[in-house]
Design a protein around this motif. Structure first.
Motif, PDB file in Angstrom:
ATOM      1  N   LEU A  50      -6.708   7.008 -10.465  1.00 50.48           N
ATOM      2  CA  LEU A  50      -5.554   7.478  -9.705  1.00 50.48           C
ATOM      3  C   LEU A  50      -5.158   6.494  -8.606  1.00 50.48           C
ATOM      4  CD1 LEU A  50      -6.444  11.277  -9.509  1.00 50.48           C
ATOM      5  CD2 LEU A  50      -4.647  10.206 -10.888  1.00 50.48           C
ATOM      6  N   LEU A  51      -6.133   5.896  -7.935  1.00 50.81           N
ATOM      7  CA  LEU A  51      -5.834   4.909  -6.898  1.00 50.81           C
ATOM      8  C   LEU A  51      -5.173   3.662  -7.491  1.00 50.81           C
ATOM      9  CD1 LEU A  51      -9.092   5.171  -4.777  1.00 50.81           C
ATOM     10  CD2 LEU A  51      -6.779   5.684  -3.971  1.00 50.81           C
ATOM     11  N   LEU A  52      -5.759   3.136  -8.557  1.00 54.68           N
ATOM     12  CA  LEU A  52      -5.185   1.939  -9.178  1.00 54.68           C
ATOM     13  C   LEU A  52      -3.787   2.223  -9.718  1.00 54.68           C
ATOM     14  CD1 LEU A  52      -8.269   0.491 -11.116  1.00 54.68           C
ATOM     15  CD2 LEU A  52      -7.359  -0.234  -8.896  1.00 54.68           C
ATOM     16  N   ASN A  53      -3.630   3.385 -10.315  1.00 56.83           N
ATOM     17  CA  ASN A  53      -2.331   3.763 -10.872  1.00 56.83           C
ATOM     18  C   ASN A  53      -1.270   3.840  -9.782  1.00 56.83           C
ATOM     19  OD1 ASN A  53      -1.102   4.453 -13.439  1.00 56.83           O
ATOM     20  ND2 ASN A  53      -0.765   6.469 -12.565  1.00 56.83           N
ATOM     21  N   ARG A  54      -1.609   4.434  -8.651  1.00 60.96           N
ATOM     22  CA  ARG A  54      -0.635   4.546  -7.551  1.00 60.96           C
ATOM     23  C   ARG A  54      -0.275   3.167  -7.006  1.00 60.96           C
ATOM     24  NH1 ARG A  54       2.011   8.324  -4.631  1.00 60.96           N
ATOM     25  NH2 ARG A  54       0.965   9.921  -5.820  1.00 60.96           N
ATOM     26  N   LEU A  55      -1.264   2.300  -6.836  1.00 58.08           N
ATOM     27  CA  LEU A  55      -0.976   0.946  -6.353  1.00 58.08           C
ATOM     28  C   LEU A  55      -0.113   0.188  -7.349  1.00 58.08           C
ATOM     29  CD1 LEU A  55      -4.427  -0.064  -4.806  1.00 58.08           C
ATOM     30  CD2 LEU A  55      -2.278   0.402  -3.574  1.00 58.08           C
ATOM     31  N   ASP A  56      -0.328   0.428  -8.631  1.00 57.22           N
ATOM     32  CA  ASP A  56       0.499  -0.226  -9.645  1.00 57.22           C
ATOM     33  C   ASP A  56       1.930   0.300  -9.594  1.00 57.22           C
ATOM     34  OD1 ASP A  56       1.098  -1.839 -11.962  1.00 57.22           O
ATOM     35  OD2 ASP A  56       0.908  -0.032 -13.189  1.00 57.22           O
ATOM     36  N   GLN A  57       2.092   1.590  -9.452  1.00 54.47           N
ATOM     37  CA  GLN A  57       3.428   2.189  -9.467  1.00 54.47           C
ATOM     38  C   GLN A  57       4.207   1.948  -8.183  1.00 54.47           C
ATOM     39  OE1 GLN A  57       2.755   6.323 -10.403  1.00 54.47           O
ATOM     40  NE2 GLN A  57       2.549   5.926 -12.587  1.00 54.47           N
ATOM     41  N   GLU A  58       3.510   1.930  -7.038  1.00 52.08           N
ATOM     42  CA  GLU A  58       4.214   1.876  -5.761  1.00 52.08           C
ATOM     43  C   GLU A  58       4.029   0.574  -4.993  1.00 52.08           C
ATOM     44  OE1 GLU A  58       3.786   5.447  -3.479  1.00 52.08           O
ATOM     45  OE2 GLU A  58       3.837   6.678  -5.285  1.00 52.08           O
ATOM     46  N   GLY A  59       3.152  -0.279  -5.478  1.00 57.48           N
ATOM     47  CA  GLY A  59       2.947  -1.558  -4.822  1.00 57.48           C
ATOM     48  C   GLY A  59       1.952  -1.479  -3.676  1.00 57.48           C
ATOM     49  N   PRO A  60       1.755  -2.620  -3.012  1.00 61.18           N
ATOM     50  CA  PRO A  60       0.779  -2.682  -1.919  1.00 61.18           C
ATOM     51  C   PRO A  60       1.121  -1.685  -0.816  1.00 61.18           C
ATOM     52  CG  PRO A  60       1.530  -4.879  -2.522  1.00 61.18           C
ATOM     53  CD  PRO A  60       2.408  -3.903  -3.248  1.00 61.18           C
ATOM     54  N   MET A  61       0.070  -1.108  -0.243  1.00 59.45           N
ATOM     55  CA  MET A  61       0.265  -0.160   0.859  1.00 59.45           C
ATOM     56  C   MET A  61      -1.016  -0.014   1.654  1.00 59.45           C
ATOM     57  SD  MET A  61       0.386   3.534  -1.107  1.00 59.45           S
ATOM     58  CE  MET A  61       1.466   2.981  -2.395  1.00 59.45           C
ATOM     59  N   GLY A  62      -0.870   0.518   2.827  1.00 62.84           N
ATOM     60  CA  GLY A  62      -2.016   0.772   3.693  1.00 62.84           C
ATOM     61  C   GLY A  62      -2.775   2.015   3.264  1.00 62.84           C
ATOM     62  N   VAL A  63      -3.960   2.158   3.808  1.00 61.45           N
ATOM     63  CA  VAL A  63      -4.818   3.296   3.479  1.00 61.45           C
ATOM     64  C   VAL A  63      -4.128   4.612   3.812  1.00 61.45           C
ATOM     65  CG1 VAL A  63      -6.970   4.479   4.119  1.00 61.45           C
ATOM     66  CG2 VAL A  63      -6.988   2.029   3.680  1.00 61.45           C
TER      67      VAL A  63
END
Length: 169
Positions: A50-63
């Protein structure tokens, strides 16, 4: 014509069946971790996926942004991201506009791994639903999406509000 009592009883029976099927689904999902097929099976836990998927879909972001988007606590994200950073699936970088801030970004290795796991899980879903029509798959996906969105909304509505800091006027 059914009486109101019959309708309530029918609805209760249906809701009992629904909650039972959701419980079975949760158990089956955990047993298989819906982890895909072949060598990739069970090779990535749900939190990492879920974490990797969100970073892939939404791009770099803070914690904090990642935690808010997933509806979980920042400390949980920090704990779940640590092994992903250690294994090179996620990298920490400086925020492009504020060099003091850190953002999490999917690494090329993380993207390749995510794609591999997605493909394996896609194949598993294809096999599980191989005797379903396209319309049944679409309907199930739409209803499950709606079900999950409602749970997310209800959960966030019940979250304790952050304490308000008094401001000087």
């Amino acid at each position: 014509m059914p009486s109101p009592t019959d309708t309530t009883s029918d609805e209760s029976t249906l809701l009992d069946a629904l909650q039972h099927q959701v419980a079975i689904f949760a158990r089956r999902a955990e047993q298989t971790r819906l982890g895909g097929l072949g060598q990739v099976r069970n090779s990535m836990d749900r939190a990492a996926y879920l974490l990797l998927n969100r970073l892939d879909q939404e791009g770099p972001m803070g914690v904090k942004a990642l935690a808010a988007g997933m509806g979980i606590d920042s400390s949980t994200v920090t704990r779940q991201v640590a092994p992903l950073v250690d294994t090179g699936l996620v990298k920490r970088t400086s925020h492009p506009e504020d060099g003091r801030a850190v953002v999490l970004q999917l690494s090329p290795r993380g993207l390749a791994r995510l794609r591999e796991v997605r493909e394996s899980r896609r194949e598993l879903m294809a096999q599980i639903t191989d005797d379903w029509s396209a319309e049944e798959r679409e309907m199930f996906t739409a209803l499950l999406t709606r079900f999950n969105a409602t749970i997310t909304t209800r959960t966030s509505d019940r979250a304790p509000a952050a304490p308000q800091v008094p401001t000087e006027s």
